[in-house]
Design a protein around this motif. Structure first.
Motif, mmCIF file in Angstrom:
data_model
loop_
_atom_site.group_PDB
_atom_site.id
_atom_site.type_symbol
_atom_site.label_atom_id
_atom_site.label_comp_id
_atom_site.label_asym_id
_atom_site.label_seq_id
_atom_site.Cartn_x
_atom_site.Cartn_y
_atom_site.Cartn_z
ATOM 1 N N VAL A 292 2.911 66.913 17.102
ATOM 2 C CA VAL A 292 2.660 66.255 15.813
ATOM 3 C C VAL A 292 3.909 66.342 14.948
ATOM 4 O O VAL A 292 4.318 65.358 14.318
ATOM 5 N N HIS B 31 2.038 63.416 11.431
ATOM 6 C CA HIS B 31 2.980 62.723 12.314
ATOM 7 C C HIS B 31 3.683 61.579 11.583
ATOM 8 O O HIS B 31 4.822 61.251 11.868
ATOM 9 N N PHE C 34 8.095 75.790 13.217
ATOM 10 C CA PHE C 34 6.996 76.726 12.993
ATOM 11 C C PHE C 34 7.478 78.167 13.050
ATOM 12 O O PHE C 34 8.454 78.499 13.718
ATOM 13 N N GLN C 35 6.722 79.009 12.344
ATOM 14 C CA GLN C 35 7.024 80.438 12.300
ATOM 15 C C GLN C 35 6.993 81.036 13.709
ATOM 16 O O GLN C 35 7.881 81.764 14.106
ATOM 17 N N LEU C 36 5.903 80.721 14.440
ATOM 18 C CA LEU C 36 5.830 81.114 15.847
ATOM 19 C C LEU C 36 6.424 79.952 16.621
ATOM 20 O O LEU C 36 5.865 78.863 16.615
ATOM 21 N N PHE D 31 -8.401 79.677 0.201
ATOM 22 C CA PHE D 31 -9.057 80.167 1.418
ATOM 23 C C PHE D 31 -10.117 81.151 0.995
ATOM 24 O O PHE D 31 -9.801 82.259 0.566
ATOM 25 N N GLY E 176 6.409 63.708 15.218
ATOM 26 C CA GLY E 176 6.081 62.353 14.807
ATOM 27 C C GLY E 176 5.202 61.571 15.759
ATOM 28 O O GLY E 176 5.147 60.347 15.683
ATOM 29 N N ARG F 84 9.395 69.534 10.430
ATOM 30 C CA ARG F 84 9.268 70.972 10.244
ATOM 31 C C ARG F 84 9.384 71.721 11.575
ATOM 32 O O ARG F 84 9.218 71.148 12.645
ATOM 33 N N ASN G 220 2.718 74.018 5.133
ATOM 34 C CA ASN G 220 1.658 73.292 5.834
ATOM 35 C C ASN G 220 1.130 72.148 4.986
ATOM 36 O O ASN G 220 0.841 71.073 5.484
ATOM 37 N N ARG H 96 -4.393 75.346 -2.912
ATOM 38 C CA ARG H 96 -5.184 75.495 -1.694
ATOM 39 C C ARG H 96 -5.866 76.852 -1.730
ATOM 40 O O ARG H 96 -5.231 77.879 -1.985
ATOM 41 N N ALA I 22 6.491 63.079 9.623
ATOM 42 C CA ALA I 22 7.618 63.381 10.502
ATOM 43 C C ALA I 22 8.423 62.118 10.767
ATOM 44 O O ALA I 22 9.647 62.117 10.741
ATOM 45 N N THR J 206 4.223 79.741 3.761
ATOM 46 C CA THR J 206 3.877 78.942 4.944
ATOM 47 C C THR J 206 2.762 77.954 4.621
ATOM 48 O O THR J 206 2.779 76.811 5.078
ATOM 49 N N PHE K 76 0.070 69.326 7.525
ATOM 50 C CA PHE K 76 -0.666 70.069 8.542
ATOM 51 C C PHE K 76 -1.917 70.739 7.972
ATOM 52 O O PHE K 76 -2.757 71.221 8.700
ATOM 53 N N ASP K 77 -2.011 70.797 6.648
ATOM 54 C CA ASP K 77 -3.212 71.336 6.009
ATOM 55 C C ASP K 77 -3.493 70.456 4.799
ATOM 56 O O ASP K 77 -2.579 69.810 4.274
#
Lengths: 427, 303, 328
Positions: C195, B104, B115-117, B44, C198, B113, B78, B42, B107, B74, B83-84
């Motif tokens: 999300v 989703h 999250f960090q925050l 950026f 799920g 997962r 993702n 990936r 999941a 991270t 998520f990415d």
């Protein structure tokens, strides 16, 4: 509590400023309420026999027809909101409306004689053979029109993008910065000062009062209160509505124009039709934008602005006075926006909702270039300006904004970060 | 509920046993991998944030993903969780290719997962946060929603399951409080409990200790170990070496987007390459806790 | 100064036809913005969809009103899909800009000369709309109310409108206390978290957009039927922002927020307008003319929206506890 009071006082102050600016102006109180105007070709010939109608909220219709001097008078029963229409079927062969919105618009008339400006042009839709021979010329004409339009958008959008970059505020009252600038110039102009002198005074006034002052009175206290970005965005909507109707209250609902250069005859430069004022304004816009870009590149505060846009917390940690940068950004942004407003006022007219009408085009430009990227606004503005003008080759002029909005939605679907923007990490 | 692997013993001992003969090299094959990733990259702008040639995650073990700041941990999370979107690469979850699968769906398949925050849903009660985790709720369909008797029973069952988890995480007295009123550590606990509510096969924890009061750290560690003892795979990102050493069965080290070392915690910490990667940026990693507050600005203050 | 008259005019407007139109839009917006957190700035487009469905079906195609109601709901659903598919994956501020742009885009299209045959251009569609509805009016022909100044026809609209509004409020209440409501509230708080648990966030947002848009479309249908006229320039973006003001006034994400907000908003606005007009007409205020009242009302609306958002974003009846947690 004290802060709340100060904030409320600040809002009041802003209103008082608007009041002060418009001081000395009062709506004309002539006995008869009419809508009037003069119809003439770019060459100055009177256009005769055009029917103009006004319909009130109850559907009652009154009308007037232009006489041998091109003057039409539509008598009205009383002040109010009217749907004013130009019957385009009564236009002579080869004469078209400059601005298709003129064919039908709602107009707030407060009483007295309301002057309506209706621009006409010659040519347009005529024989097929003519269109074919003229297409390439028309493309050039539209392209150059697009550059001029793009410059106005860029002037308006730069401030919006700088403010977004440094504070994160999506400013829905940016359009009103244009209107306020244009109307301040109108107020000074009406008081008897030539627009050539009134314009720079208005721009400086706008930069410090509407820019610096607005930030100081409204946005800085909100940042201190840690008001969220979406809340701030909604506040800017409220402000936009408030300012718009403040303009209606003091200047009325009908368009007006500056005393000088209102009906400047057009000139031809090669295949390109324009007016000297548009060319000079375009040149000044290029100078203003170049100066802004150079300032951002070279000067200390310009570099600091870019640093704050990149990462406010980091910039602050390295000793940059973020609040000072934000103040400067508001001054520059409001000054450029006022210039854009006066530009529109000189080339078209000043009307209370002129800012609202261009707001979405500003958004389109900013999003196209990338929200928050400094040069994005200028690039986006030029693309939008040229695109909008060129689309009139295939769609009716009255729908040209549709093209810009459509382009913006398309860009957001394909490349949400804009042409010059960067992607961000999730989480 | 995804099926737990019952053909194998679970827990710390089993994980250590299974990983004993795994070569200590980047991209080492594992005896029973739950996730296998190949050529995931990936970019950026000009920066290659992640460029992982091959990596496998052992089922039923606690795997730590460590590395200096900006190593791409991270971002890899993702990418794996959908998520990415990666520029290149494929990966499987339970031998099924899941590249390009919506987050989703992953999941629901059992890859959950955090999250960090911490993403506690502030203006919702603790119990509502938990109930959101439950799968296949008929009351979540818009038409059934208006007919309560179609979902009352299911809601009661989910609530009971949520209460068991909340009790375990010591949040049972706060069920009706707004999640936003909890302390930072309690929010981490809630987020973890909520993730378990989904019934995951693998839990991926992004910096579970970040911003947690040291007094709570031990209990958090205990919870993570318990998750593994119940047979759930754990993959987590962490900076704190002591903590990594304490609970992980296997450590994967990333630097500049690549996997540079793998092995059991003891061996990895002696690895000269790892020491070098860390020494060069020790300072950077110490900054992370502050760093999260920087990102919080752009997130609208979720910290 | 006739205070009884001022009061009666004020009450009549506070719960009258125009208030009802805004109420429907606000109930819909509450589902979208209040509960789901969708920053829909194009709510007026859904109202316009309902109004134009009636105008076009009844006047342009000369078909029945009941078919128009069905078409209105279908069109608003299609509009939600059209608006939602490209925008619901975007950031909140982008969503706001795109929805407002889309609503303007649609207004420009329906008022254009190109589609004048169907939509009636800038004048819109005016004529006998909703005769079937008015034929059902059970009120006696010489019916008059004490205090309130509705005509027999308006009263019938108001009765049906309020019944419908209560029905929709009940519907929203049922939805938001269900697991479905829990998911959309979760999306409002943090989309990524939901999300990760799920849920297909896109589907829920779309459902909220469709439901909220559908309710708003009924406001448009009511508009066309009550005012017998559909005009493009009444569907300006400002309409949406007034709906936001109403929602924030009554309190977003509260079931009765839209109703409370609508009544308070129109009571204050109408009361202020009537009072000011009366003061001007009776010579108590000399520096203003009656035509200024409109602009001053709008100025106050803008100012009200600002002050509300700054000082009481949770609304008049809001919970301070929730406010303290509100990061947005």
């Amino acid at each position: 509590m004290l802060r709340r009071v100060r904030l409320a006082l600040g809002v009041l102050l802003l209103a008082t400023i608007a009041l002060f600016v418009s001081g000395g102006l009062s709506p004309a109180t002539a006995a008869d309420t009419t809508i009037t105007g003069t119809l003439s070709t770019p060459g100055g010939e009177a256009v005769v026999g055009v029917l103009v109608t006004a319909t009130d909220a109850d559907g009652v219709l009154t009308s007037g027809t232009s006489d041998d001097k091109g003057v039409f008078v539509v008598p009205l029963p009383a002040g109010g909101t009217y749907l004013v229409e130009v019957d385009i079927t009564t236009l002579p062969e080869g004469i078209t409306l400059n601005n298709a919105e003129d064919a039908s618009r709602s107009l707030l008339v407060l009483g007295g004689e309301k002057r309506l400006l209706i621009g006409l042009s010659e040519g347009g839709e005529s024989g097929i053979s003519e269109v074919e021979s003229g297409t390439s010329e028309r493309v050039i004409q539209l392209f150059l029109d697009g550059i001029l339009y793009g410059l106005v958008i860029a002037l308006g959008a730069v401030g919006m993008n700088l403010v977004f970059g440094t504070t994160g505020l999506t400013n829905f009252s940016q359009g009103e910065l244009l209107s306020l600038g244009a109307f301040t110039a109108l107020a000074i102009n009406t008081a008897g000062v030539n627009i050539i002198i009134a314009a720079p005074i208005a721009i400086v006034f706008a930069a410090f009062v509407y820019g610096w002052g607005q930030n100081r009175i409204l946005w800085r206290p909100l940042r201190r209160r840690k008001t969220g970005l979406i809340a701030a965005m909604i506040v800017s909507i409220g402000l936009a509505i408030f300012l718009r109707y403040t303009l209606v209250l003091f200047f009325g609902g009908a368009p007006s124009s500056y005393k000088q250069f209102a009906g400047q005859p057009g000139i031809e430069i090669g295949p390109f039709n324009t007016t000297p004022k548009a060319l000079i304004l375009g040149l000044l816009a290029v100078i203003a934008l170049t100066a802004t870009v150079t300032w951002l590149q070279r000067s200390r505060i310009g570099k600091a602005t870019r640093a704050v846009s990149d990462n406010p917390a980091l910039a602050s940690a390295t000793g940059i006075d973020v609040e000072r940068v934000i103040s400067v950004v508001w001054i520059v942004g409001a000054g450029l926006a006022a210039f854009a407003g006066i530009y529109l006022g000189l080339t078209q007219n000043t009307v209370w909702n002129m800012g609202q009408r261009i707001l979405l085009v500003l958004f389109a430009a900013v999003i196209l270039g990338g929200l928050g990227t400094i040069y994005g606004a200028i690039v986006g503005a030029m693309v939008v300006g040229i695109f909008v003008q060129l689309t009139t080759l295939v769609i009716p002029t009255e729908m040209k904004t549709v093209g810009a909005l459509f382009l913006m939605i398309l860009i957001l679907m394909v490349r949400p970060q804009g042409l010059l923007g960067r992607k961000e990490r999730v989480g | 509920m995804p099926a737990k692997t019952d053909h194998m013993a679970t827990g710390h001992a089993a994980a250590v046993e299974a990983l004993r003969d795994v070569p200590q090299v980047p991209g080492a094959p594992k005896p029973d991998p739950v996730v296998i990733a190949d050529h995931v990259s990936r970019q950026f702008g000009g920066l290659k944030a992640v460029d992982v040639a091959h990596v496998e995650i052992q089922r039923g073990a606690i795997t730590a993903l460590i590395g200096p700041n900006g190593a791409g941990k991270t971002t890899l999370f993702n990418l794996l969780t959908g998520f990415d979107k990666p520029d290149t690469g494929t990966w499987t979850f339970n031998d099924k290719s899941v590249a390009g699968t919506a987050p989703h769906r992953l999941a629901r398949m059992g890859m959950v997962r955090t999250f960090q925050l911490t993403k506690a849903l502030s203006r919702m009660s603790v119990i509502d946060n938990m109930l959101l985790g439950a799968h296949g709720q008929s009351g979540e369909r818009v038409l059934n929603a208006l007919v309560p008797f179609t979902w009352r029973g299911q809601e009661r069952a989910n609530r009971e399951r949520a209460m068991v988890l909340l009790e375990r995480f010591n949040l049972h007295e706060k069920i009706d409080d707004f999640a936003g009123s909890l302390s930072g550590g309690q929010r981490k606990l809630l987020e973890m409990a909520r993730a378990l509510m989904v019934g995951p096969e693998i839990v991926m924890l992004d910096e579970p200790m970040a911003g947690v009061n040291p007094a709570l750290t031990q209990s958090l560690l205990g919870h993570i170990k318990n998750i593994r003892e119940e047979g759930t795979t754990v993959l987590f990102v962490e900076h704190d070496m002591d903590m990594v050493h304490d609970i992980s069965d296997w450590v994967i080290v990333m630097a500049q987007g690549q996997v540079i070392a793998e092995g059991p915690p003891d061996a990895v910490m002696k690895n000269p390459q790892v020491i070098e990667a860390y020494l060069g940026s020790r300072h950077g990693s110490a900054l992370t806790d502050d760093g999260t507050s920087l990102t919080a600005d752009s997130q609208g203050g979720n910290a | 100064m006739d205070f009884v008259q001022i009061f009666s005019l004020t009450i009549t407007q506070a719960v009258g036809v125009t208030a009802l139109i805004y109420l429907f839009a606000a109930i819909g917006l509450n589902v979208q913005f209040g509960y789901t957190g969708l920053l829909n700035f194009g709510q007026v487009a859904f109202v316009a969809a309902g109004a134009y469905a009636v105008g076009v079906i009844v006047l342009t195609f000369d078909l029945g009103l009941w078919l128009a109601v069905v078409v209105g709901v279908v069109v608003s659903t299609l509009l939600a899909l059209l608006l939602g598919i490209p925008t619901l994956r975007l950031r909140a501020d982008y969503l706001a800009i795109v929805t407002i742009a889309a609503s303007e885009l649609l207004r420009l299209l329906v008022r254009s000369i190109a589609f004048k045959d169907v939509f009636g251009g800038a004048q819109g569609l005016n004529g006998k709309l909703g005769q079937e509805f008015h034929d059902l009016n059970p009120l006696p022909a010489d019916f008059t109310l004490p205090v309130l100044t509705w005509s027999r026809q308006d009263l019938w609209v108001v009765i049906v409108g309020w019944s419908l509004a209560l029905l929709f409020t009940l519907l929203v209440w049922g939805l938001v206390r269900s697991p479905w409501g829990r998911v959309v509230k979760g999306i409002r708080e943090d989309e990524d978290a939901v999300v990760s648990l799920g849920k297909n966030v896109f589907v829920y947002k779309m459902q909220a957009l469709i439901i909220g848009g559908g309710i708003a479309a009924f406001g448009g249908i009511l508009w066309a039927v009550a005012k017998q006229s559909v005009q493009p320039d009444t569907f300006q973006p400002d309409f949406t922002f007034f709906v936001y003001t109403i929602l924030l006034l009554g309190g977003a994400a509260r079931v009765f927020g839209p109703i409370a907000g609508t009544i308070i908003f129109w009571f204050l606005l109408a009361g202020f307008g009537e009072l000011l007009s009366s003061l001007i007409n009776n010579g108590y205020i000399e520096f203003l003319t009656p035509t200024d009242v409109g602009s001053i009302r709008f100025m106050l609306m803008g100012l009200g929206l600002m002050l509300l958002m700054i000082f009481r974003p949770q609304g008049i009846f809001g919970d301070r506890r929730e406010l303290a947690l509100d990061a947005r």
